[in-house]
Design an enzyme around this catalytic site. Structure first.
Site, PDB file in Angstrom:
ATOM      1  CB  SER A   1     -11.168  -5.736   1.789  1.00  0.00           C
ATOM      2  OG  SER A   1     -10.200  -6.045   2.785  1.00  0.00           O
TER       3      SER A   1
ATOM      4  CG  ASP B   1      -5.846 -11.137  -5.831  1.00  0.00           C
ATOM      5  OD1 ASP B   1      -4.802 -11.685  -5.260  1.00  0.00           O
ATOM      6  OD2 ASP B   1      -6.691 -10.791  -5.120  1.00  0.00           O
TER       7      ASP B   1
ATOM      8  CE1 TYR C   1      -7.572  -1.688   0.132  1.00  0.00           C
ATOM      9  CE2 TYR C   1      -8.283  -2.717   2.112  1.00  0.00           C
ATOM     10  CZ  TYR C   1      -7.908  -2.713   0.825  1.00  0.00           C
ATOM     11  OH  TYR C   1      -8.212  -4.055  -0.017  1.00  0.00           O
TER      12      TYR C   1
ATOM     13  CG  LEU D   1     -10.161   2.063 -11.573  1.00  0.00           C
ATOM     14  CD1 LEU D   1      -9.496   1.195 -12.495  1.00  0.00           C
ATOM     15  CD2 LEU D   1      -9.934   1.422 -10.020  1.00  0.00           C
TER      16      LEU D   1
ATOM     17  CB  ILE E   1      -4.381  -7.438 -15.364  1.00  0.00           C
ATOM     18  CG1 ILE E   1      -3.980  -8.825 -15.951  1.00  0.00           C
ATOM     19  CG2 ILE E   1      -3.488  -6.538 -16.379  1.00  0.00           C
ATOM     20  CD1 ILE E   1      -4.540  -9.240 -17.343  1.00  0.00           C
ATOM     21  CB  THR E   2       0.214  -5.165 -13.320  1.00  0.00           C
ATOM     22  OG1 THR E   2      -0.323  -3.975 -12.498  1.00  0.00           O
ATOM     23  CG2 THR E   2       0.278  -4.906 -14.802  1.00  0.00           C
ATOM     24  N   GLY E   3      -1.343  -6.861 -10.649  1.00  0.00           N
ATOM     25  CA  GLY E   3      -1.143  -7.138  -9.471  1.00  0.00           C
ATOM     26  C   GLY E   3      -1.199  -8.622  -8.986  1.00  0.00           C
TER      27      GLY E   3
ATOM     28  CB  ALA F   1      -7.726  -1.643 -10.323  1.00  0.00           C
TER      29      ALA F   1
ATOM     30  CE  LYS G   1     -10.697  -2.892  -2.060  1.00  0.00           C
ATOM     31  NZ  LYS G   1     -10.649  -3.201  -3.576  1.00  0.00           N
TER      32      LYS G   1
ATOM     33  CD  GLU H   1      -7.766  -4.169   6.801  1.00  0.00           C
ATOM     34  OE1 GLU H   1      -7.895  -2.862   7.268  1.00  0.00           O
ATOM     35  OE2 GLU H   1      -7.029  -5.153   7.253  1.00  0.00           O
TER      36      GLU H   1
HETATM   37  P1  NDP Z   1      -2.182  -5.580  -5.923  1.00  0.00           P
HETATM   38  O1  NDP Z   1      -1.680  -4.269  -4.951  1.00  0.00           O
HETATM   39  O2  NDP Z   1      -1.180  -6.679  -6.121  1.00  0.00           O
HETATM   40  O3  NDP Z   1      -2.762  -4.889  -7.272  1.00  0.00           O
HETATM   41  C1  NDP Z   1      -3.443  -3.802  -7.305  1.00  0.00           C
HETATM   42  C2  NDP Z   1      -3.499  -3.542  -8.891  1.00  0.00           C
HETATM   43  O4  NDP Z   1      -4.318  -2.404  -8.878  1.00  0.00           O
HETATM   44  C3  NDP Z   1      -2.244  -3.412  -9.693  1.00  0.00           C
HETATM   45  O5  NDP Z   1      -2.496  -4.136 -10.761  1.00  0.00           O
HETATM   46  C4  NDP Z   1      -2.222  -1.903  -9.837  1.00  0.00           C
HETATM   47  O6  NDP Z   1      -1.386  -1.493 -10.866  1.00  0.00           O
HETATM   48  C5  NDP Z   1      -3.763  -1.628 -10.134  1.00  0.00           C
HETATM   49  N1  NDP Z   1      -3.826  -0.329  -9.841  1.00  0.00           N
HETATM   50  C6  NDP Z   1      -3.801   0.449  -8.624  1.00  0.00           C
HETATM   51  N2  NDP Z   1      -4.110   1.723  -8.978  1.00  0.00           N
HETATM   52  C7  NDP Z   1      -4.578   2.084 -10.103  1.00  0.00           C
HETATM   53  C8  NDP Z   1      -5.026   3.007 -11.075  1.00  0.00           C
HETATM   54  N3  NDP Z   1      -5.281   4.065 -10.463  1.00  0.00           N
HETATM   55  N4  NDP Z   1      -5.818   2.625 -12.247  1.00  0.00           N
HETATM   56  C9  NDP Z   1      -5.470   1.456 -12.725  1.00  0.00           C
HETATM   57  N5  NDP Z   1      -5.005   0.340 -12.066  1.00  0.00           N
HETATM   58  C10 NDP Z   1      -4.619   0.617 -10.717  1.00  0.00           C
HETATM   59  O7  NDP Z   1      -3.300  -6.012  -5.054  1.00  0.00           O
HETATM   60  P2  NDP Z   1      -3.919  -7.565  -4.894  1.00  0.00           P
HETATM   61  O8  NDP Z   1      -3.963  -8.333  -6.315  1.00  0.00           O
HETATM   62  O9  NDP Z   1      -3.437  -8.292  -3.663  1.00  0.00           O
HETATM   63  O10 NDP Z   1      -5.498  -7.464  -4.587  1.00  0.00           O
HETATM   64  C11 NDP Z   1      -6.430  -7.477  -5.759  1.00  0.00           C
HETATM   65  C12 NDP Z   1      -7.598  -6.504  -5.357  1.00  0.00           C
HETATM   66  O11 NDP Z   1      -8.118  -7.167  -4.252  1.00  0.00           O
HETATM   67  C13 NDP Z   1      -7.533  -5.049  -4.702  1.00  0.00           C
HETATM   68  O12 NDP Z   1      -8.718  -4.336  -5.049  1.00  0.00           O
HETATM   69  C14 NDP Z   1      -7.317  -5.300  -3.143  1.00  0.00           C
HETATM   70  O13 NDP Z   1      -7.529  -4.166  -2.468  1.00  0.00           O
HETATM   71  C15 NDP Z   1      -8.371  -6.401  -2.971  1.00  0.00           C
HETATM   72  N6  NDP Z   1      -8.208  -7.206  -1.808  1.00  0.00           N
HETATM   73  C16 NDP Z   1      -6.935  -7.773  -1.719  1.00  0.00           C
HETATM   74  C17 NDP Z   1      -6.693  -8.798  -0.712  1.00  0.00           C
HETATM   75  C18 NDP Z   1      -5.528  -9.574  -0.572  1.00  0.00           C
HETATM   76  O14 NDP Z   1      -5.095 -10.057   0.574  1.00  0.00           O
HETATM   77  N7  NDP Z   1      -4.597  -9.462  -1.462  1.00  0.00           N
HETATM   78  C19 NDP Z   1      -7.898  -9.224   0.253  1.00  0.00           C
HETATM   79  C20 NDP Z   1      -9.200  -8.320  -0.235  1.00  0.00           C
HETATM   80  C21 NDP Z   1      -9.109  -7.580  -1.002  1.00  0.00           C
HETATM   81  P3  NDP Z   1       0.152  -0.991 -10.925  1.00  0.00           P
HETATM   82  O15 NDP Z   1       0.788  -2.449 -11.058  1.00  0.00           O
HETATM   83  O16 NDP Z   1       0.222  -0.158 -11.897  1.00  0.00           O
HETATM   84  O17 NDP Z   1       0.274  -0.583  -9.600  1.00  0.00           O
HETATM   85  P1  GDR Z   2      -3.405  -6.005   5.297  1.00  0.00           P
HETATM   86  O1  GDR Z   2      -1.916  -6.473   5.048  1.00  0.00           O
HETATM   87  O2  GDR Z   2      -3.233  -4.611   6.263  1.00  0.00           O
HETATM   88  O3  GDR Z   2      -4.285  -6.833   6.364  1.00  0.00           O
HETATM   89  O4  GDR Z   2      -4.272  -5.744   4.170  1.00  0.00           O
HETATM   90  P2  GDR Z   2      -0.550  -6.408   5.772  1.00  0.00           P
HETATM   91  O5  GDR Z   2       0.136  -7.583   5.302  1.00  0.00           O
HETATM   92  O6  GDR Z   2       0.001  -5.020   5.296  1.00  0.00           O
HETATM   93  O7  GDR Z   2      -0.833  -6.492   7.489  1.00  0.00           O
HETATM   94  C1  GDR Z   2      -1.306  -7.530   7.962  1.00  0.00           C
HETATM   95  C2  GDR Z   2      -1.076  -7.310   9.604  1.00  0.00           C
HETATM   96  O8  GDR Z   2       0.247  -7.455   9.866  1.00  0.00           O
HETATM   97  C3  GDR Z   2       0.493  -6.504  10.692  1.00  0.00           C
HETATM   98  N1  GDR Z   2       2.013  -5.988  10.593  1.00  0.00           N
HETATM   99  C4  GDR Z   2       2.592  -5.469   9.667  1.00  0.00           C
HETATM  100  N2  GDR Z   2       2.047  -5.190   8.432  1.00  0.00           N
HETATM  101  C5  GDR Z   2       3.241  -4.579   7.357  1.00  0.00           C
HETATM  102  N3  GDR Z   2       2.644  -4.345   5.992  1.00  0.00           N
HETATM  103  N4  GDR Z   2       4.497  -4.206   7.723  1.00  0.00           N
HETATM  104  C6  GDR Z   2       4.743  -4.633   9.208  1.00  0.00           C
HETATM  105  O9  GDR Z   2       6.050  -4.586   9.425  1.00  0.00           O
HETATM  106  C7  GDR Z   2       4.015  -5.339   9.847  1.00  0.00           C
HETATM  107  N5  GDR Z   2       4.006  -5.638  11.294  1.00  0.00           N
HETATM  108  C8  GDR Z   2       2.993  -5.957  11.677  1.00  0.00           C
HETATM  109  C9  GDR Z   2      -0.377  -5.096  10.577  1.00  0.00           C
HETATM  110  O10 GDR Z   2      -0.395  -4.024  11.422  1.00  0.00           O
HETATM  111  C10 GDR Z   2      -1.742  -6.178   9.939  1.00  0.00           C
HETATM  112  O11 GDR Z   2      -2.464  -6.348  11.124  1.00  0.00           O
HETATM  113  C11 GDR Z   2      -4.053  -6.620   3.136  1.00  0.00           C
HETATM  114  C12 GDR Z   2      -4.124  -6.051   1.585  1.00  0.00           C
HETATM  115  O12 GDR Z   2      -4.060  -7.211   0.822  1.00  0.00           O
HETATM  116  C13 GDR Z   2      -5.574  -5.315   1.478  1.00  0.00           C
HETATM  117  O13 GDR Z   2      -5.700  -5.144   0.097  1.00  0.00           O
HETATM  118  C14 GDR Z   2      -6.645  -6.241   1.850  1.00  0.00           C
HETATM  119  O14 GDR Z   2      -8.000  -5.891   1.459  1.00  0.00           O
HETATM  120  C15 GDR Z   2      -6.400  -7.083   3.260  1.00  0.00           C
HETATM  121  O15 GDR Z   2      -5.240  -7.601   3.299  1.00  0.00           O
HETATM  122  C16 GDR Z   2      -7.544  -7.903   3.586  1.00  0.00           C
END
Ligand code: NDP
Ligand code: GDR
Length: 336
Positions: free
Chosen positions: A126, A16, A150, A60, A12-14, A82, A154, A128
């Site tokens: 994802s 989404d 990762y 988790l 919830i702190t993330g 999470a 997933k 990914e």
């Molecule tokens: P964030 O990294 O912003 O949030 C991740 C959350 O998971 C945080 O609240 C974090 O808590 C929590 N967390 C991490 N480790 C643990 C643990 N061991 N126990 C409990 N909680 C934990 O991710 P997003 O909000 O961007 O994404 C949400 C989900 O969707 C994730 O599973 C991500 O992999 C997946 N996803 C995201 C996409 C995107 O583009 N954003 C696309 C596809 C999938 P804390 O604040 O303490 O770190």
């Molecule tokens: P991603 O997101 O790996 O797709 O995962 P990120 O924004 O890290 O990378 C996207 C693309 O950008 C390229 N890239 C860089 N990335 C980062 N972080 N930093 C850089 O300086 C940089 N330069 C180029 C990367 O190579 C990559 O191709 C996100 C997360 O939210 C996952 O949890 C989720 O599942 C996927 O999106 C869908």
């Protein structure tokens, strides 16, 4: 009057989690969220919601705390968001990533079945998982081929969610979400890094306060260091995507859905758009640093979201250009 539903949100702190909590509160849910114990307990993304949601400490990595949280909340819907969510970091911490993102998700799924077998379960899968892509665009039928720890983690959680659905008749759905972004994203993701750097350039900040993945200023001597500029991603706005998560759990049957825009852009195009918006030329501000190039690259990613449109009635509302602008504007406002 219909009884109020209760949702439990892990993560919830993330990014989404915070948008989803807002959506569920608007829909009149009781919202409970799992938070990890941290030293300062500062949850920036949900500080505006802390009066309205109940927070439960659990991790988790710890099955007892997860089970107790579910027992306490007795949710109608569980959203498992999470994760160790940084693909690049998963090369540096592969086992830790698997512990949280694969086995951690399995723990939440299994405890849900055990404690509240009738609850509806959402797993944050994802794009990914498509990895070294076998088809363009990617749909629910496209074979998975993960390209980093990762993505492999997933895929395990995705498969377990399907197995529990088929074996135990559980309402368990996977949302295969493509990249979605917002001002609440961690600065380690590329859209935030670039829009932050563009905002610094607009304001004349040559050395930024915030640090990059290597612990150096994101903007150093007026330049931002990035990795692979030719990688392609399908980017949408997180606020639109949490609607799709909720819709998946309002269906009569559980299923898996691809959620994305159907449009793809390179990182270079992201730079052009971000710096162009503040009236600057990206080439004067971006350098390539091999430390940010991953051992292997996923993609090119582009979604085929037609099933979600047909069955859920979901389509993205925010365009790439609008997304970039709202993120640059948010960074400018913060930096000022
Ligand atoms: P964030 O990294 O912003 O949030 C991740 C959350 O998971 C945080 O609240 C974090 O808590 C929590 N967390 C991490 N480790 C643990 C643990 N061991 N126990 C409990 N909680 C934990 O991710 P997003 O909000 O961007 O994404 C949400 C989900 O969707 C994730 O599973 C991500 O992999 C997946 N996803 C995201 C996409 C995107 O583009 N954003 C696309 C596809 C999938 P804390 O604040 O303490 O770190
Ligand atoms: P991603 O997101 O790996 O797709 O995962 P990120 O924004 O890290 O990378 C996207 C693309 O950008 C390229 N890239 C860089 N990335 C980062 N972080 N930093 C850089 O300086 C940089 N330069 C180029 C990367 O190579 C990559 O191709 C996100 C997360 O939210 C996952 O949890 C989720 O599942 C996927 O999106 C869908």
């Amino acid at each position: 009057m219909a009884t109020k539903k209760t949702a439990l949100v892990t993560g919830i702190t993330g990014q989404d989690g915070s948008y989803l909590a807002e959506l569920l509160l608007k829909k009149n849910y009781n919202v409970a969220g799992i938070v990890r114990k941290t030293s300062n307990m500062a949850y920036a993304n949900i500080s505006h919601l802390q009066e309205e949601v109940s927070l439960i400490q659990a991790d988790l990595l710890d099955p007892i705390s997860i089970r107790e949280a579910i027992q306490k909340v007795k949710p109608d819907e569980v959203y498992n968001l999470a994760s160790q969510s940084h693909p690049a970091e998963s090369f540096r911490q592969p086992i830790h990533t698997a512990e949280i993102t694969a086995i951690g998700a399995h723990r939440v799924l299994d405890a849900t079945l055990d404690v509240v077998p009738k609850a509806k379960f959402y797993q944050a899968s994802s794009s990914e998982m498509y990895g070294w892509v076998r088809e363009i665009p990617q749909s629910e039928e496209t074979p998975f081929n993960p390209a980093n720890p990762y993505a492999a983690s997933k895929l395990y959680a995705h498969a377990m969610t399907r197995i529990y659905r088929k074996s135990y008749n559980m309402f368990a759905s996977n949302g295969i979400l493509f990249n979605h972004e917002s001002p609440r994203r961690h600065l380690g993701f590329v859209t935030q890094k670039v829009t932050y750097a563009a905002a610094c350039a607009k304001l004349g900040i040559k050395n930024s306060e915030h640090l990059n993945e290597e612990g150096e200023p994101i903007v150093k001597e007026g330049k931002v260091a990035l990795g692979n500029l030719q990688a392609k991603r399908d980017w949408g706005f997180a606020g639109d995507y949490v609607e799709a998560m909720w819709l998946m759990l309002q269906q009569d049957e559980p299923d898996d859905f691809v959620i994305g825009t159907g449009k793809t852009h390179t990182i270079q195009e992201l730079c052009e758009e971000s710096y162009g918006y503040v009236g600057l030329n990206w080439e004067d501000h971006v350098t390539v640093d091999k430390r940010f190039i991953r051992p292997t690259e996923t993609g090119p990613l582009v979604a085929d979201p037609s099933k979600a449109k047909k069955i859920l009635g979901w389509s993205p509302k925010t365009t790439f250009k609008e997304l970039v602008r709202l993120m640059v504007n948010a960074q400018v406002a913060r930096l000022k």
